[in-house]
Design a protein around this motif. Structure first.
Motif, PDB file in Angstrom:
ATOM      1  N   GLU A  50       0.886  -1.157   0.000  1.00  0.00           N
ATOM      2  CA  GLU A  50       0.000   0.000   0.000  1.00  0.00           C
ATOM      3  C   GLU A  50       0.932   1.217   0.000  1.00  0.00           C
ATOM      4  O   GLU A  50       1.950   1.229   0.696  1.00  0.00           O
ATOM      5  CB  GLU A  50      -0.854  -0.033   1.262  1.00  0.00           C
ATOM      6  N   THR A  51       0.609   2.239  -0.781  1.00  0.00           N
ATOM      7  CA  THR A  51       1.459   3.424  -0.894  1.00  0.00           C
ATOM      8  C   THR A  51       0.753   4.631  -0.318  1.00  0.00           C
ATOM      9  O   THR A  51      -0.458   4.786  -0.451  1.00  0.00           O
ATOM     10  CB  THR A  51       1.797   3.691  -2.376  1.00  0.00           C
ATOM     11  N   LYS A  52       1.539   5.483   0.316  1.00  0.00           N
ATOM     12  CA  LYS A  52       1.019   6.701   0.919  1.00  0.00           C
ATOM     13  C   LYS A  52       2.004   7.827   0.627  1.00  0.00           C
ATOM     14  O   LYS A  52       3.213   7.618   0.633  1.00  0.00           O
ATOM     15  CB  LYS A  52       0.888   6.485   2.432  1.00  0.00           C
ATOM     16  N   PHE A  53       1.486   9.018   0.364  1.00  0.00           N
ATOM     17  CA  PHE A  53       2.328  10.185   0.119  1.00  0.00           C
ATOM     18  C   PHE A  53       2.092  11.198   1.232  1.00  0.00           C
ATOM     19  O   PHE A  53       0.957  11.443   1.631  1.00  0.00           O
ATOM     20  CB  PHE A  53       2.009  10.811  -1.238  1.00  0.00           C
ATOM     21  N   VAL A  54       3.183  11.778   1.719  1.00  0.00           N
ATOM     22  CA  VAL A  54       3.118  12.781   2.778  1.00  0.00           C
ATOM     23  C   VAL A  54       3.849  14.021   2.279  1.00  0.00           C
ATOM     24  O   VAL A  54       4.951  13.912   1.739  1.00  0.00           O
ATOM     25  CB  VAL A  54       3.790  12.258   4.069  1.00  0.00           C
ATOM     26  N   GLU A  97       6.889   2.449   5.923  1.00  0.00           N
ATOM     27  CA  GLU A  97       8.325   2.446   5.603  1.00  0.00           C
ATOM     28  C   GLU A  97       8.610   3.586   4.626  1.00  0.00           C
ATOM     29  O   GLU A  97       7.964   3.710   3.587  1.00  0.00           O
ATOM     30  CB  GLU A  97       8.701   1.111   4.954  1.00  0.00           C
ATOM     31  N   TYR A  98       9.594   4.415   4.970  1.00  0.00           N
ATOM     32  CA  TYR A  98      10.005   5.516   4.091  1.00  0.00           C
ATOM     33  C   TYR A  98      10.675   4.949   2.843  1.00  0.00           C
ATOM     34  O   TYR A  98      11.509   4.057   2.937  1.00  0.00           O
ATOM     35  CB  TYR A  98      10.970   6.439   4.843  1.00  0.00           C
ATOM     36  N   VAL A  99      10.323   5.484   1.661  1.00  0.00           N
ATOM     37  CA  VAL A  99      10.894   5.006   0.404  1.00  0.00           C
ATOM     38  C   VAL A  99      11.737   6.087  -0.270  1.00  0.00           C
ATOM     39  O   VAL A  99      12.884   5.853  -0.633  1.00  0.00           O
ATOM     40  CB  VAL A  99       9.787   4.537  -0.572  1.00  0.00           C
ATOM     41  N   ASP A 100      11.168   7.287  -0.456  1.00  0.00           N
ATOM     42  CA  ASP A 100      11.837   8.311  -1.256  1.00  0.00           C
ATOM     43  C   ASP A 100      11.226   9.676  -0.979  1.00  0.00           C
ATOM     44  O   ASP A 100      10.143   9.780  -0.416  1.00  0.00           O
ATOM     45  CB  ASP A 100      11.662   7.966  -2.742  1.00  0.00           C
ATOM     46  N   TYR A 152       4.382  29.808  -7.772  1.00  0.00           N
ATOM     47  CA  TYR A 152       4.514  28.383  -7.503  1.00  0.00           C
ATOM     48  C   TYR A 152       4.838  28.145  -6.046  1.00  0.00           C
ATOM     49  O   TYR A 152       5.654  28.843  -5.464  1.00  0.00           O
ATOM     50  CB  TYR A 152       5.615  27.769  -8.380  1.00  0.00           C
ATOM     51  N   HIS A 153       4.171  27.167  -5.472  1.00  0.00           N
ATOM     52  CA  HIS A 153       4.499  26.692  -4.136  1.00  0.00           C
ATOM     53  C   HIS A 153       5.302  25.411  -4.322  1.00  0.00           C
ATOM     54  O   HIS A 153       4.919  24.547  -5.109  1.00  0.00           O
ATOM     55  CB  HIS A 153       3.238  26.383  -3.339  1.00  0.00           C
ATOM     56  N   VAL A 154       6.394  25.309  -3.619  1.00  0.00           N
ATOM     57  CA  VAL A 154       7.233  24.116  -3.698  1.00  0.00           C
ATOM     58  C   VAL A 154       7.008  23.295  -2.437  1.00  0.00           C
ATOM     59  O   VAL A 154       7.034  23.815  -1.324  1.00  0.00           O
ATOM     60  CB  VAL A 154       8.717  24.495  -3.840  1.00  0.00           C
ATOM     61  N   TYR A 155       6.742  22.012  -2.626  1.00  0.00           N
ATOM     62  CA  TYR A 155       6.517  21.084  -1.525  1.00  0.00           C
ATOM     63  C   TYR A 155       7.478  19.916  -1.651  1.00  0.00           C
ATOM     64  O   TYR A 155       7.894  19.560  -2.743  1.00  0.00           O
ATOM     65  CB  TYR A 155       5.094  20.517  -1.557  1.00  0.00           C
ATOM     66  N   MET A 156       7.805  19.330  -0.525  1.00  0.00           N
ATOM     67  CA  MET A 156       8.534  18.076  -0.513  1.00  0.00           C
ATOM     68  C   MET A 156       7.500  16.971  -0.348  1.00  0.00           C
ATOM     69  O   MET A 156       6.598  17.079   0.485  1.00  0.00           O
ATOM     70  CB  MET A 156       9.554  18.054   0.609  1.00  0.00           C
ATOM     71  N   LEU A 157       7.616  15.946  -1.152  1.00  0.00           N
ATOM     72  CA  LEU A 157       6.650  14.853  -1.150  1.00  0.00           C
ATOM     73  C   LEU A 157       7.388  13.554  -0.851  1.00  0.00           C
ATOM     74  O   LEU A 157       8.230  13.115  -1.628  1.00  0.00           O
ATOM     75  CB  LEU A 157       5.970  14.778  -2.513  1.00  0.00           C
ATOM     76  N   ALA A 158       7.078  12.954   0.293  1.00  0.00           N
ATOM     77  CA  ALA A 158       7.709  11.695   0.691  1.00  0.00           C
ATOM     78  C   ALA A 158       6.789  10.536   0.317  1.00  0.00           C
ATOM     79  O   ALA A 158       5.576  10.622   0.462  1.00  0.00           O
ATOM     80  CB  ALA A 158       7.957  11.678   2.201  1.00  0.00           C
ATOM     81  N   THR A 159       7.397   9.473  -0.175  1.00  0.00           N
ATOM     82  CA  THR A 159       6.672   8.252  -0.499  1.00  0.00           C
ATOM     83  C   THR A 159       6.906   7.246   0.618  1.00  0.00           C
ATOM     84  O   THR A 159       8.044   7.012   1.018  1.00  0.00           O
ATOM     85  CB  THR A 159       7.159   7.661  -1.845  1.00  0.00           C
ATOM     86  N   LEU A 160       5.824   6.672   1.099  1.00  0.00           N
ATOM     87  CA  LEU A 160       5.878   5.653   2.142  1.00  0.00           C
ATOM     88  C   LEU A 160       5.128   4.416   1.662  1.00  0.00           C
ATOM     89  O   LEU A 160       4.264   4.514   0.806  1.00  0.00           O
ATOM     90  CB  LEU A 160       5.231   6.179   3.431  1.00  0.00           C
ATOM     91  N   ARG A 161       5.489   3.268   2.221  1.00  0.00           N
ATOM     92  CA  ARG A 161       4.789   2.034   1.847  1.00  0.00           C
ATOM     93  C   ARG A 161       4.698   1.109   3.043  1.00  0.00           C
ATOM     94  O   ARG A 161       5.455   1.234   4.006  1.00  0.00           O
ATOM     95  CB  ARG A 161       5.493   1.334   0.697  1.00  0.00           C
ATOM     96  N   ARG A 162       3.749   0.173   2.947  1.00  0.00           N
ATOM     97  CA  ARG A 162       3.654  -0.911   3.947  1.00  0.00           C
ATOM     98  C   ARG A 162       3.038  -2.116   3.264  1.00  0.00           C
ATOM     99  O   ARG A 162       2.270  -1.991   2.306  1.00  0.00           O
ATOM    100  CB  ARG A 162       2.869  -0.493   5.175  1.00  0.00           C
ATOM    101  N   LEU A 163       3.376  -3.267   3.785  1.00  0.00           N
ATOM    102  CA  LEU A 163       2.856  -4.521   3.229  1.00  0.00           C
ATOM    103  C   LEU A 163       1.362  -4.636   3.474  1.00  0.00           C
ATOM    104  O   LEU A 163       0.857  -4.235   4.520  1.00  0.00           O
ATOM    105  CB  LEU A 163       3.547  -5.717   3.876  1.00  0.00           C
ATOM    106  N   VAL A 164       0.680  -5.168   2.481  1.00  0.00           N
ATOM    107  CA  VAL A 164      -0.751  -5.432   2.593  1.00  0.00           C
ATOM    108  C   VAL A 164      -0.911  -6.903   2.934  1.00  0.00           C
ATOM    109  O   VAL A 164      -0.310  -7.769   2.296  1.00  0.00           O
ATOM    110  CB  VAL A 164      -1.480  -5.083   1.282  1.00  0.00           C
TER     111      VAL A 164
END
Length: 63
Positions: A4-8, A29-32, A50-62
């Motif tokens: 499962e993927t989540k973005f923060v 789990e942090y990915v990128d 433009y607004h600049v944001y940092m976008l972190a990708t996270l994942r966990r096992l389903v």
């Protein structure tokens, strides 16, 4: 194995770090991390800002 993927997002490193650490405590789990730009246009007459944001990708096992 499926994930499962989540973005923060965060506007600064401190905010993003806090949000990622909170998610990690919840089993993610942090990915990128990437930078993202979003155009902001208060009205059609002005050029976009433009607004600049940092976008972190996270994942966990389903299960």
């Amino acid at each position: 194995m499926a994930y499962e993927t989540k973005f923060v997002s965060g506007a600064d490193a401190k905010t993003l770090t806090t949000r990622v650490q909170r998610a990690e405590r919840d089993g993610w789990e942090y990915v990128d991390v990437k930078l993202a730009m979003a155009p902001v246009r208060p009205n059609d007459k002005d050029p976009p800002n433009y607004h600049v944001y940092m976008l972190a990708t996270l994942r966990r096992l389903v299960d």
